[in-house]
Design a protein around this motif. Structure first.
Motif, PDB file in Angstrom:
ATOM      1  N   ASP A 181       0.827  -1.208   0.000  1.00  0.00           N
ATOM      2  CA  ASP A 181       0.000   0.000   0.000  1.00  0.00           C
ATOM      3  C   ASP A 181       0.860   1.256   0.000  1.00  0.00           C
ATOM      4  O   ASP A 181       0.563   2.228  -0.723  1.00  0.00           O
ATOM      5  N   ARG A 182       1.908   1.244   0.780  1.00  0.00           N
ATOM      6  CA  ARG A 182       2.785   2.416   0.848  1.00  0.00           C
ATOM      7  C   ARG A 182       3.533   2.611  -0.468  1.00  0.00           C
ATOM      8  O   ARG A 182       3.704   3.747  -0.925  1.00  0.00           O
ATOM      9  N   TRP A 183       3.960   1.503  -1.087  1.00  0.00           N
ATOM     10  CA  TRP A 183       4.662   1.609  -2.365  1.00  0.00           C
ATOM     11  C   TRP A 183       3.757   2.200  -3.434  1.00  0.00           C
ATOM     12  O   TRP A 183       4.186   3.074  -4.188  1.00  0.00           O
ATOM     13  N   PHE A 184       2.509   1.742  -3.504  1.00  0.00           N
ATOM     14  CA  PHE A 184       1.583   2.302  -4.485  1.00  0.00           C
ATOM     15  C   PHE A 184       1.338   3.790  -4.234  1.00  0.00           C
ATOM     16  O   PHE A 184       1.277   4.587  -5.176  1.00  0.00           O
ATOM     17  N   LYS A 185       1.229   4.149  -2.984  1.00  0.00           N
ATOM     18  CA  LYS A 185       0.927   5.541  -2.651  1.00  0.00           C
ATOM     19  C   LYS A 185       2.117   6.465  -2.889  1.00  0.00           C
ATOM     20  O   LYS A 185       1.960   7.576  -3.412  1.00  0.00           O
ATOM     21  N   GLU A 186       3.328   6.010  -2.539  1.00  0.00           N
ATOM     22  CA  GLU A 186       4.476   6.909  -2.510  1.00  0.00           C
ATOM     23  C   GLU A 186       5.438   6.734  -3.684  1.00  0.00           C
ATOM     24  O   GLU A 186       6.188   7.675  -4.007  1.00  0.00           O
ATOM     25  N   GLN A 187       5.464   5.558  -4.320  1.00  0.00           N
ATOM     26  CA  GLN A 187       6.510   5.294  -5.302  1.00  0.00           C
ATOM     27  C   GLN A 187       6.019   4.875  -6.681  1.00  0.00           C
ATOM     28  O   GLN A 187       6.754   5.037  -7.658  1.00  0.00           O
ATOM     29  N   SER A 188       4.833   4.311  -6.772  1.00  0.00           N
ATOM     30  CA  SER A 188       4.436   3.637  -8.010  1.00  0.00           C
ATOM     31  C   SER A 188       4.475   4.552  -9.229  1.00  0.00           C
ATOM     32  O   SER A 188       5.003   4.167 -10.287  1.00  0.00           O
ATOM     33  N   VAL A 189       3.937   5.766  -9.114  1.00  0.00           N
ATOM     34  CA  VAL A 189       3.882   6.671 -10.271  1.00  0.00           C
ATOM     35  C   VAL A 189       5.289   7.022 -10.738  1.00  0.00           C
ATOM     36  O   VAL A 189       5.613   6.949 -11.933  1.00  0.00           O
ATOM     37  N   GLU A 190       6.162   7.366  -9.799  1.00  0.00           N
ATOM     38  CA  GLU A 190       7.530   7.772 -10.147  1.00  0.00           C
ATOM     39  C   GLU A 190       8.335   6.601 -10.699  1.00  0.00           C
ATOM     40  O   GLU A 190       9.062   6.741 -11.689  1.00  0.00           O
ATOM     41  N   ARG A 191       8.219   5.423 -10.075  1.00  0.00           N
ATOM     42  CA  ARG A 191       8.990   4.262 -10.542  1.00  0.00           C
ATOM     43  C   ARG A 191       8.562   3.854 -11.948  1.00  0.00           C
ATOM     44  O   ARG A 191       9.402   3.567 -12.798  1.00  0.00           O
ATOM     45  N   MET A 192       7.267   3.816 -12.214  1.00  0.00           N
ATOM     46  CA  MET A 192       6.810   3.428 -13.537  1.00  0.00           C
ATOM     47  C   MET A 192       7.199   4.470 -14.580  1.00  0.00           C
ATOM     48  O   MET A 192       7.575   4.137 -15.702  1.00  0.00           O
ATOM     49  N   ARG A 193       7.161   5.742 -14.216  1.00  0.00           N
ATOM     50  CA  ARG A 193       7.570   6.798 -15.133  1.00  0.00           C
ATOM     51  C   ARG A 193       9.049   6.647 -15.493  1.00  0.00           C
ATOM     52  O   ARG A 193       9.446   6.818 -16.650  1.00  0.00           O
ATOM     53  N   GLY A 243       0.694  -8.014  -4.368  1.00  0.00           N
ATOM     54  CA  GLY A 243       0.949  -6.671  -4.867  1.00  0.00           C
ATOM     55  C   GLY A 243       1.288  -6.614  -6.344  1.00  0.00           C
ATOM     56  O   GLY A 243       0.858  -5.702  -7.054  1.00  0.00           O
ATOM     57  N   ILE A 244       2.049  -7.599  -6.828  1.00  0.00           N
ATOM     58  CA  ILE A 244       2.450  -7.581  -8.231  1.00  0.00           C
ATOM     59  C   ILE A 244       1.248  -7.741  -9.154  1.00  0.00           C
ATOM     60  O   ILE A 244       1.213  -7.187 -10.255  1.00  0.00           O
ATOM     61  N   LEU A 245       0.240  -8.480  -8.697  1.00  0.00           N
ATOM     62  CA  LEU A 245      -0.993  -8.612  -9.482  1.00  0.00           C
ATOM     63  C   LEU A 245      -1.760  -7.294  -9.540  1.00  0.00           C
ATOM     64  O   LEU A 245      -2.340  -6.943 -10.570  1.00  0.00           O
ATOM     65  N   GLU A 246      -1.741  -6.563  -8.433  1.00  0.00           N
ATOM     66  CA  GLU A 246      -2.410  -5.267  -8.408  1.00  0.00           C
ATOM     67  C   GLU A 246      -1.692  -4.277  -9.323  1.00  0.00           C
ATOM     68  O   GLU A 246      -2.334  -3.479 -10.005  1.00  0.00           O
ATOM     69  N   LEU A 247      -0.377  -4.346  -9.356  1.00  0.00           N
ATOM     70  CA  LEU A 247       0.381  -3.475 -10.258  1.00  0.00           C
ATOM     71  C   LEU A 247       0.016  -3.778 -11.706  1.00  0.00           C
ATOM     72  O   LEU A 247      -0.223  -2.858 -12.499  1.00  0.00           O
ATOM     73  N   LYS A 248      -0.036  -5.033 -12.064  1.00  0.00           N
ATOM     74  CA  LYS A 248      -0.411  -5.422 -13.425  1.00  0.00           C
ATOM     75  C   LYS A 248      -1.812  -4.910 -13.750  1.00  0.00           C
ATOM     76  O   LYS A 248      -2.060  -4.388 -14.843  1.00  0.00           O
TER      77      LYS A 248
END
Length: 213
Positions: free
Chosen positions: A103-115, A134-139
């Motif tokens: 949850d914290r990774w999606f909130k704080e890092q996901s947008v920047e890491r994927m960019r 979590g990896i399924l949610e990212l997909k």
């Protein structure tokens, strides 16, 4: 700057064009209706050939032609590459994409890491044993267009050291398969024990039964 396009074969498109237009082209929700012409680009085809000044034509989200010279499609978005380079997107076949609390990774890092992945040319990432689920949610977020990022190939860890019986190892593989995980990652260190080899063989067998890589 460069233009970075989809992995070969060139019949599907997830494209990054420098930074300025990445938001226009990334996200599965928009690709199905995308019509685009990239002109005036140096095209590295991925087969050893290089087109010094060519065009890439996209219809309905799929690359339909890559050829020398200019091209025109009525109603399509036109992008003049101005001498930049177009090439197949990179595939990272072993990437630990997520870390820490999901949850914290999606909130704080996901947008920047994927960019970051998109801007450096990666259009596909194969998880090297990422957190589950979590990896399924990212997909799911990438495929739905909720998060702009490279295509995600999911995986789940089934390390022989973590399973005392063959039945437990098989059950973990089946759990991943039922959840939608695409690949299984077992790990053993050099000079594995007989017990590790036995569990590894079981994991491979169960993965094949469930049509997992």
């Amino acid at each position: 700057s460069s233009i970075i396009g989809a992995p070969m074969p060139m019949n599907r498109l997830v494209t990054v064009i420098a930074v300025a237009v990445s938001g226009l082209l990334c996200g599965s929700r928009d690709l199905a209706a995308q019509n685009l012409v990239i002109t005036n680009a140096r095209v590295v085809t991925g087969t050893g050939a290089v087109i010094d000044r060519g065009s890439v034509v996209v219809r309905d989200g799929g690359i339909v032609s890559v050829a020398a010279g200019s091209a025109s499609v009525p109603g399509a978005t036109m992008i003049d590459a101005r001498g930049m380079t177009a090439m197949p997107g990179f595939i990272d076949a072993h990437r630990h994409i997520m870390s820490g609390n999901d949850d914290r990774w999606f909130k704080e890092q996901s947008v920047e890491r994927m960019r970051e992945f998109l801007e450096t040319g990666y259009t596909t990432l194969m998880s090297g044993g990422g957190p589950f689920p979590g990896i399924l949610e990212l997909k799911r977020r990438v495929e739905s267009g909720a998060l702009k990022g490279p295509r995600i190939i999911t995986s789940g860890r089934v390390d022989p050291d973590n399973f005392k019986t063959e039945d437990l190892a098989r059950a973990q593989v089946r759990k991943y398969a039922q959840a939608g995980i695409e690949t299984i990652k077992p790990r053993i260190d050099p000079e594995p024990t007989a017990e590790q080899k036995t569990i590894l063989a079981v994991v491979v067998d169960e993965a094949r039964k469930n049509k997992l890589d």
